[in-house]
Scaffold this active site. Sequence first.
Site, short mmCIF file in Angstrom:
data_model
loop_
_atom_site.label_atom_id
_atom_site.label_comp_id
_atom_site.label_asym_id
_atom_site.label_seq_id
_atom_site.Cartn_x
_atom_site.Cartn_y
_atom_site.Cartn_z
N CYS A 3 37.86 36.39 49.96
CA CYS A 3 38.72 36.39 51.18
C CYS A 3 38.66 38.10 51.94
O CYS A 3 38.47 38.16 53.27
CB CYS A 3 39.54 35.83 51.26
N LYS B 296 34.42 41.77 43.12
CA LYS B 296 33.98 40.90 44.02
C LYS B 296 33.90 42.14 45.07
O LYS B 296 32.47 41.81 46.48
CB LYS B 296 34.64 40.25 44.68
N ARG C 238 47.56 44.31 47.06
CA ARG C 238 48.35 42.99 46.94
C ARG C 238 49.93 43.92 48.28
O ARG C 238 50.35 44.32 47.30
CB ARG C 238 48.72 42.11 46.26
N HIS D 227 43.51 39.98 55.11
CA HIS D 227 43.51 41.05 54.85
C HIS D 227 43.18 42.34 55.69
O HIS D 227 42.25 42.31 56.40
CB HIS D 227 42.59 40.65 53.85
P1 NAP Z 1 46.09 26.99 44.79
O1 NAP Z 1 47.23 27.15 46.38
O2 NAP Z 1 46.73 27.95 43.93
O3 NAP Z 1 45.66 25.54 44.73
C1 NAP Z 1 44.68 25.03 44.15
C2 NAP Z 1 44.14 23.73 44.09
O4 NAP Z 1 43.73 23.16 43.10
C3 NAP Z 1 45.46 23.19 44.16
O5 NAP Z 1 44.82 21.39 45.23
C4 NAP Z 1 45.51 21.92 43.06
O6 NAP Z 1 45.83 19.95 43.20
C5 NAP Z 1 43.89 21.88 42.13
N1 NAP Z 1 44.00 22.64 41.33
C6 NAP Z 1 45.08 23.28 39.95
N2 NAP Z 1 44.14 23.23 38.92
C7 NAP Z 1 43.90 22.32 38.75
C8 NAP Z 1 43.01 21.27 37.47
N3 NAP Z 1 43.21 21.79 36.58
N4 NAP Z 1 42.03 19.99 38.00
C9 NAP Z 1 41.31 20.04 39.95
N5 NAP Z 1 42.56 20.33 40.55
C10 NAP Z 1 43.51 21.36 39.92
O7 NAP Z 1 44.72 27.51 45.18
P2 NAP Z 1 44.18 28.19 46.29
O8 NAP Z 1 44.40 29.31 47.21
O9 NAP Z 1 43.97 27.59 47.33
O10 NAP Z 1 42.57 28.74 46.28
C11 NAP Z 1 41.37 27.51 45.68
C12 NAP Z 1 39.99 28.61 45.74
O11 NAP Z 1 40.11 29.29 46.66
C13 NAP Z 1 40.26 29.48 44.50
O12 NAP Z 1 39.06 29.54 43.50
C14 NAP Z 1 40.72 30.62 45.67
O13 NAP Z 1 39.85 31.86 44.30
C15 NAP Z 1 39.96 30.47 46.33
N6 NAP Z 1 39.79 31.34 47.50
C16 NAP Z 1 41.30 31.43 48.27
C17 NAP Z 1 41.60 31.85 49.29
C18 NAP Z 1 43.15 32.38 49.62
O14 NAP Z 1 43.26 33.29 50.67
N7 NAP Z 1 44.09 31.88 49.28
C19 NAP Z 1 40.94 32.76 50.17
C20 NAP Z 1 39.12 32.46 49.86
C21 NAP Z 1 39.03 31.57 48.38
P3 NAP Z 1 47.94 19.92 42.47
O15 NAP Z 1 47.59 20.24 43.88
O16 NAP Z 1 47.65 19.32 42.08
O17 NAP Z 1 48.10 21.56 41.17
#
Ligand code: NAP
Length: 362
Positions: A158, A215, A246, A253
């Site tokens: 990101c 990364k 952070r 960012h």
């Molecule tokens: P998050 O808020 O922690 O959300 C995680 C999601 O994954 C939730 O829907 C959760 O479902 C699900 N999950 C967790 N454990 C799981 C499991 N064992 N099996 C199936 N689903 C599961 O994370 P996020 O920030 O949205 O990030 C998601 C991905 O995008 C990550 O890989 C992160 O590195 C990437 N990313 C994030 C950003 C950012 O700015 N946040 C930017 C670029 C990329 P439940 O609600 O049911 O727990």
Amino acid sequence: MKKFKVGILGATGTVGQNYIKLLQDHPWFEIVDVAASPRSAGKSYVEAVKEKWQMAISIPNKIKDLTVRDVQDFEKIPKDLNFVFSAINMPTKEQIKELEYNYAKKGFPLISNNSAHRWTSDVPMVIGEINHEHINVIPIQQKNKDFTKGFIVVKPNCSLQSYLTPIYALEQAGYKVEKLIITTLQAVSGAGYPGVPSLDIIDNIVPYINGEEEKTEEEPLKILGKIGKNGIENYKNIQISATCTRVPVSDGHIASVHVKFKDKVPLKEEIIDIWKAFKSLPQELDLPFAPNQPIIYLENVDRPQPKKDRDNDKGMAVTIGRLREDNIFDYKFVSLSHNTIRGAAGGAILNAELLVAKGFIK
Ligand code: NAP
């Protein structure tokens, strides 16, 4: 136009919620499937996110009552689903890799925000304005992996788009870059939900984000690479050194960037003109999520600022300021992009639009 039916894996998380918000009035895509962990599976979407909905809009009516599917439950995938966005987090990268592979194997194009497949050489890691031609590696991927209709495309980390898009614009204009020193100031939403504990981040800066510097230093080399016989071959001509921190900002960012050119050094005015004029395929194709002007340059001495500039052009533009000569390198500047929009859900939506426009999603 009949809309494509879309599923969101990880629909309850930070990035997943951004998909729900950004796709609510999308002219081409309509969400018909929301999936997450077994913790959320079987609940209505509104029930599953009741304590953690972070968007500044109400949950759209069409989504509220959808039943959340377990991402591993392939039986319950709607029959008319065309493709999926993946924004899941799982305990290990291997689990994510396997899950994403299984969706592609079942015939679904999958556009991922995860880092699990970013280093799979036949998986393109795409920023639409930079390496859109990397999607042409998809037939090689399908052959290597024995996929019939499905495939995997990923988005980079990101924090990258803020500095890589302006650097690419300069390279395209003939000014080859040799060295970059980058310091990022990354928002808390980048850590997902609930993310960084409040007592760790209020009144504080944390000078470490696990895996982020690697990364920041390595992903640009794949993005700037070329398609070879078996996948993407990395670009080798830029050296990058990164420090990632952070900071107590909700979204957006910032990167402070020091640039050294290889030989020819442009004038300051030339750099600003190159940035302002930069356009690429998403703009030429007039894709719904393409920013009109991908790089915005602000003359004000105290900009860009996350709160004031992250939402420029639907959160899809990179905003730059403070371009000045550097005593050690050639120039330095400060750039900003919205991490959960341009750097996550919005960037992936733009990739999906590109895949539709180029006939990979039918
Ligand atoms: P998050 O808020 O922690 O959300 C995680 C999601 O994954 C939730 O829907 C959760 O479902 C699900 N999950 C967790 N454990 C799981 C499991 N064992 N099996 C199936 N689903 C599961 O994370 P996020 O920030 O949205 O990030 C998601 C991905 O995008 C990550 O890989 C992160 O590195 C990437 N990313 C994030 C950003 C950012 O700015 N946040 C930017 C670029 C990329 P439940 O609600 O049911 O727990």
